[in-house]
Enzyme design. Structure first.
Site, PDB file in Angstrom:
ATOM      1  N   GLY A 172     -19.680 -55.529   2.538  1.00 23.65           N
ATOM      2  CA  GLY A 172     -18.506 -55.045   1.841  1.00 23.65           C
ATOM      3  C   GLY A 172     -17.258 -55.525   2.566  1.00 23.65           C
ATOM      4  O   GLY A 172     -17.311 -55.786   3.772  1.00 23.65           O
ATOM      5  N   HIS A 185     -11.218 -47.660   3.381  1.00 21.98           N
ATOM      6  CA  HIS A 185     -10.265 -48.678   3.852  1.00 21.98           C
ATOM      7  C   HIS A 185      -8.991 -48.699   2.991  1.00 21.98           C
ATOM      8  O   HIS A 185      -7.920 -49.043   3.481  1.00 21.98           O
ATOM      9  CB  HIS A 185     -10.894 -50.073   3.808  1.00 21.98           C
ATOM     10  N   HIS A 196     -17.502 -46.345   2.404  1.00 27.45           N
ATOM     11  CA  HIS A 196     -16.877 -47.009   3.551  1.00 27.45           C
ATOM     12  C   HIS A 196     -15.699 -47.878   3.088  1.00 27.45           C
ATOM     13  O   HIS A 196     -14.601 -47.807   3.651  1.00 27.45           O
ATOM     14  CB  HIS A 196     -17.937 -47.848   4.282  1.00 27.45           C
TER      15      HIS A 196
HETATM   16 NI    NI Z   1     -15.151 -51.603   7.213  1.00 28.27          NI
END
Ligand code: NI
Length: 183
Positions: free
Chosen positions: A51, A146, A142
């Site tokens: 990712g 960000h 996750h």
């Molecule tokens: Ni990351």
């Protein structure tokens, strides 16, 4: 259809300010944004990531790409692009090890929801909807974090963070605050 060669974008390392900023929604998927997404996707694969979120390459837009399974199924690539994503549901809890391209060589257990439902737009502007569990659910959470300047170290138990303090300080001290990574 426009064709161009994708580029590797420099991934920002912990200490870089863009990793702590809140990203802005995308209001129009322009050709420039499409090129950016192609580069972001290319960079994720080149860096062996599952990712990558736009703020990790210094672009403060609510865009990320994930492909949780490309490394174990004959390297078949199926990138999932999400623009302006939104979680609709969270279910259960599970703990598992995570890494992050912005934290080289740091892997730690993090608690996440076991299942999630997310929606957003893909790179063509089409509304997409995913029900995810296991690694797919974890990566979505996750990467989504960000977009809000939240990093996986924030989700670790305090004690683990204390153990990592020196390594984190070292990372921070070798990172230029705005832009190019030194280390
Ligand atoms: Ni990351």
């Amino acid at each position: 259809m426009r064709k161009r060669k994708a580029e590797i974008l420099p991934v920002r390392i912990y200490g870089d300010r863009s990793l702590r900023k809140i990203a802005e929604p995308v209001d129009k998927i322009t050709d420039e944004i499409k090129d950016f997404i192609a580069n972001l996707t290319f960079t994720m694969y080149e860096k062996d990531g599952v990712g990558l979120a736009a703020p990790q390459v210094g672009r403060l837009l609510r865009i990320f790409v994930v492909d949780p399974f490309w490394f174990n199924e004959e390297n078949e690539k199926n990138p999932v692009v999400l623009i302006n994503p939104k979680f609709l549901e969270f279910e259960g809890q599970t703990q598992s090890e995570e890494g992050c391209l912005s934290f080289p060589d740091i892997y730690e257990k993090v608690m996440r929801a076991k299942k999630v439902v997310i929606e957003g737009l893909n790179e063509k502007g089409k509304k997409v909807h995913y029900e995810a569990d296991e690694l797919f659910a974890r990566v979505l959470q996750h990467e989504y974090d960000h977009l809000d300047g939240i990093l996986f170290i924030d989700k670790m138990p305090k004690l683990r963070r204390m153990f990592l303090k020196k390594r984190l300080n070292d990372l921070e001290s070798t990172t230029s605050k705005d832009g190019v990574n030194i280390g």
